[in-house]
Design an enzyme around this catalytic site. Structure first.
Site, mmCIF file in Angstrom:
data_model
loop_
_atom_site.group_PDB
_atom_site.id
_atom_site.type_symbol
_atom_site.label_atom_id
_atom_site.label_comp_id
_atom_site.label_asym_id
_atom_site.label_seq_id
_atom_site.Cartn_x
_atom_site.Cartn_y
_atom_site.Cartn_z
ATOM 1 N N ASN A 9 0.857 -1.135 0.057
ATOM 2 C CA ASN A 9 0.143 -0.003 -0.047
ATOM 3 C C ASN A 9 0.962 1.325 -0.095
ATOM 4 O O ASN A 9 1.304 1.624 0.977
ATOM 5 C CB ASN A 9 -1.066 0.008 1.203
ATOM 6 C CG ASN A 9 -1.925 0.947 1.480
ATOM 7 O OD1 ASN A 9 -1.837 2.064 0.530
ATOM 8 N ND2 ASN A 9 -2.526 1.619 2.739
ATOM 9 N N TRP A 10 0.938 1.991 -1.244
ATOM 10 C CA TRP A 10 1.652 2.974 -1.423
ATOM 11 C C TRP A 10 1.337 4.246 -0.875
ATOM 12 O O TRP A 10 2.079 5.148 -0.664
ATOM 13 C CB TRP A 10 2.388 2.943 -2.816
ATOM 14 C CG TRP A 10 3.282 2.114 -3.129
ATOM 15 C CD1 TRP A 10 3.874 0.944 -2.550
ATOM 16 C CD2 TRP A 10 3.743 2.028 -4.787
ATOM 17 N NE1 TRP A 10 4.922 0.413 -3.215
ATOM 18 C CE2 TRP A 10 4.620 0.873 -4.703
ATOM 19 C CE3 TRP A 10 3.361 2.475 -5.845
ATOM 20 C CZ2 TRP A 10 5.335 0.434 -5.838
ATOM 21 C CZ3 TRP A 10 3.968 2.144 -7.147
ATOM 22 C CH2 TRP A 10 4.822 1.212 -7.024
ATOM 23 N N LYS A 11 0.126 4.309 -0.376
ATOM 24 C CA LYS A 11 -0.483 5.459 0.189
ATOM 25 C C LYS A 11 -0.212 6.616 -1.065
ATOM 26 O O LYS A 11 -0.033 6.468 -2.256
ATOM 27 C CB LYS A 11 -0.160 5.697 1.424
ATOM 28 C CG LYS A 11 -0.230 4.589 2.254
ATOM 29 C CD LYS A 11 -0.113 4.767 3.704
ATOM 30 C CE LYS A 11 -0.321 3.542 4.580
ATOM 31 N NZ LYS A 11 -0.179 3.642 6.261
ATOM 32 N N HIS A 96 -9.829 2.076 4.534
ATOM 33 C CA HIS A 96 -8.598 2.000 5.331
ATOM 34 C C HIS A 96 -8.568 3.107 6.321
ATOM 35 O O HIS A 96 -9.453 3.980 6.184
ATOM 36 C CB HIS A 96 -7.593 2.530 4.311
ATOM 37 C CG HIS A 96 -6.106 2.479 4.976
ATOM 38 N ND1 HIS A 96 -5.653 3.314 5.602
ATOM 39 C CD2 HIS A 96 -5.356 1.340 4.924
ATOM 40 C CE1 HIS A 96 -4.529 3.085 6.076
ATOM 41 N NE2 HIS A 96 -4.051 1.911 5.733
ATOM 42 N N GLU A 98 -7.064 5.398 7.426
ATOM 43 C CA GLU A 98 -6.871 6.659 7.261
ATOM 44 C C GLU A 98 -7.963 7.588 6.517
ATOM 45 O O GLU A 98 -8.348 8.584 6.877
ATOM 46 C CB GLU A 98 -5.337 6.883 6.265
ATOM 47 C CG GLU A 98 -4.283 6.651 7.207
ATOM 48 C CD GLU A 98 -2.994 5.911 6.269
ATOM 49 O OE1 GLU A 98 -2.998 5.899 4.975
ATOM 50 O OE2 GLU A 98 -2.167 5.370 7.154
ATOM 51 N N GLU A 168 -5.913 -4.181 10.762
ATOM 52 C CA GLU A 168 -4.934 -3.124 10.710
ATOM 53 C C GLU A 168 -5.247 -2.386 12.338
ATOM 54 O O GLU A 168 -6.012 -1.435 12.170
ATOM 55 C CB GLU A 168 -4.918 -2.308 9.610
ATOM 56 C CG GLU A 168 -4.724 -2.990 8.462
ATOM 57 C CD GLU A 168 -3.859 -1.781 7.157
ATOM 58 O OE1 GLU A 168 -3.028 -2.165 6.903
ATOM 59 O OE2 GLU A 168 -4.510 -1.064 7.108
ATOM 60 N N GLY A 174 1.927 2.821 10.740
ATOM 61 C CA GLY A 174 3.267 3.799 10.540
ATOM 62 C C GLY A 174 3.537 4.199 12.288
ATOM 63 O O GLY A 174 4.447 5.193 11.942
ATOM 64 N N SER A 214 2.715 -1.410 10.709
ATOM 65 C CA SER A 214 4.292 -1.752 10.934
ATOM 66 C C SER A 214 4.950 -2.975 10.581
ATOM 67 O O SER A 214 5.768 -3.354 11.220
ATOM 68 C CB SER A 214 4.700 -1.207 12.220
ATOM 69 O OG SER A 214 4.144 0.205 12.403
ATOM 70 N N GLY A 235 2.414 -0.948 4.490
ATOM 71 C CA GLY A 235 2.592 0.530 4.156
ATOM 72 C C GLY A 235 4.223 0.922 3.848
ATOM 73 O O GLY A 235 4.791 0.831 2.925
ATOM 74 N N GLY A 236 4.583 1.584 4.981
ATOM 75 C CA GLY A 236 6.126 1.923 4.919
ATOM 76 C C GLY A 236 7.119 1.300 4.344
ATOM 77 O O GLY A 236 7.898 1.592 3.423
HETATM 78 P P1 PGA Z 1 2.442 0.606 7.724
HETATM 79 O O1 PGA Z 1 0.939 0.958 7.011
HETATM 80 O O2 PGA Z 1 2.948 -0.562 7.331
HETATM 81 O O3 PGA Z 1 3.351 2.012 7.290
HETATM 82 O O4 PGA Z 1 2.319 0.684 9.278
HETATM 83 C C1 PGA Z 1 0.229 -0.168 6.989
HETATM 84 C C2 PGA Z 1 -1.132 0.448 6.254
HETATM 85 O O5 PGA Z 1 -1.600 1.411 6.611
HETATM 86 O O6 PGA Z 1 -1.744 -0.342 5.458
#
Ligand code: PGA
Length: 266
Positions: A9-11, A96, A98, A168, A174, A214, A235-236
């Site tokens: 997930n590159w956001k 998600h 966010e 999640e 993050g 994470s 994500g990251g």
């Molecule tokens: P993260 O994000 O790996 O940076 O914690 C995961 C996500 O939000 O899908």
């Protein structure tokens, strides 16, 4: 046997050039892995570039980070399911945290999108998870149950086969603070139990549940070796092709050689 699914997930990251270079490196590293389903989820603006860079690769699929529930019309700034299909998108991340937290997405909105995605033959990755306050108040199961029942309302058992759930915990996204393998397994097992109540046990046994929050190369294998953890939404650590490739390798069955392909059904 559920085939593991690992998604990047590159956001709101990655230009077209960065996306193309990522795919080139990733294909070199894991191009022939067939025992894990790998999905890249770029921002809308890089989807076509990722598709082009993947060429005829069957190993890696494309996902989108969101979509709108209407089929078309006067909805400035939105993207429809048909537009995603047009770009060879197979998965769509919905709900998600966010989007739930920053953009007011509710279970009802997620549910409308799940319905439309399935009708367009897109596979939804439906995100659920509790905040730290909710965990501290002992509300994890109540929150998960409410999000699952709300987001999956009126979805038939047969259609549930096409859905992936991503657990999640919001406090782990993050933050560098991962849920322990035991905490994650406990939540995943509860999610599977709830999916069984929503549909039936046979269906719930087939649904893949990813962990997200994470995930890094050094914790991925331990998390994904839990009985109810069927992959990761990253994500990251998915912004670097080497660390993402390492996480994909962490999803492979232990007996697999570094490059040996093992046939398996999704
Ligand atoms: P993260 O994000 O790996 O940076 O914690 C995961 C996500 O939000 O899908």
């Amino acid at each position: 046997m559920r085939k593991k699914i690992v998604a990047a997930n590159w956001k709101m990251n990655m230009t077209q050039a960065e996306a193309a270079s990522f795919v080139e490196t990733l294909l070199r590293e894991i191009g022939d892995v067939s025992d894990v389903e790998v999905v890249i989820v770029p921002p809308f603006t890089a989807i076509a570039k990722v598709s082009e860079a993947l060429g005829s690769s069957e190993t890696i699929k494309i996902g989108a980070q969101n979509m709108y529930w209407e089929r078309g019309g006067a909805f400035t700034g939105e993207i429809s399911a048909a537009m995603l299909r047009d770009l060879f998108v197979r998965y769509v991340v919905l709900g998600h945290s966010e989007r739930r937290q920053l953009l007011g997405e509710t279970d009802q909105i997620v549910n409308r999108k799940v319905r439309v995605a399935l009708d367009a033959s897109l596979r939804p990755i439906v995100c659920v998870g509790e905040t730290l306050e909710q965990r501290d108040r002992g509300e994890v199961e109540r929150v998960l149950c409410q999000q699952l029942r709300g987001s999956l309302a009126e979805i038939g058992a047969k259609e549930m086969d096409d859905i992936v759930i991503a657990y999640e915990p919001v406090w782990a996204i993050g933050t560098g603070r991962t849920a322990s393998a035991e905490q994650a397994q406990e939540a995943h097992s509860f999610i599977r139990h709830t999916l069984g109540e929503i549909s039936d046990d046979a269906t719930a046994t087939k649904i893949r549940i990813q962990y997200g929050g994470s995930v890094k190369p050094d914790n991925a294998r331990t998390l994904m070796s839990q009985p109810d953890i069927d992959g990761a939404l990253v994500g990251g650590a998915s912004l670097d092709p080497h660390s993402f490739a390492e996480i994909v390798r962490g999803a492979r069955p232990r007996s697999s050689g570094p490059r040996r392909a093992v046939a398996a059904e999704p």
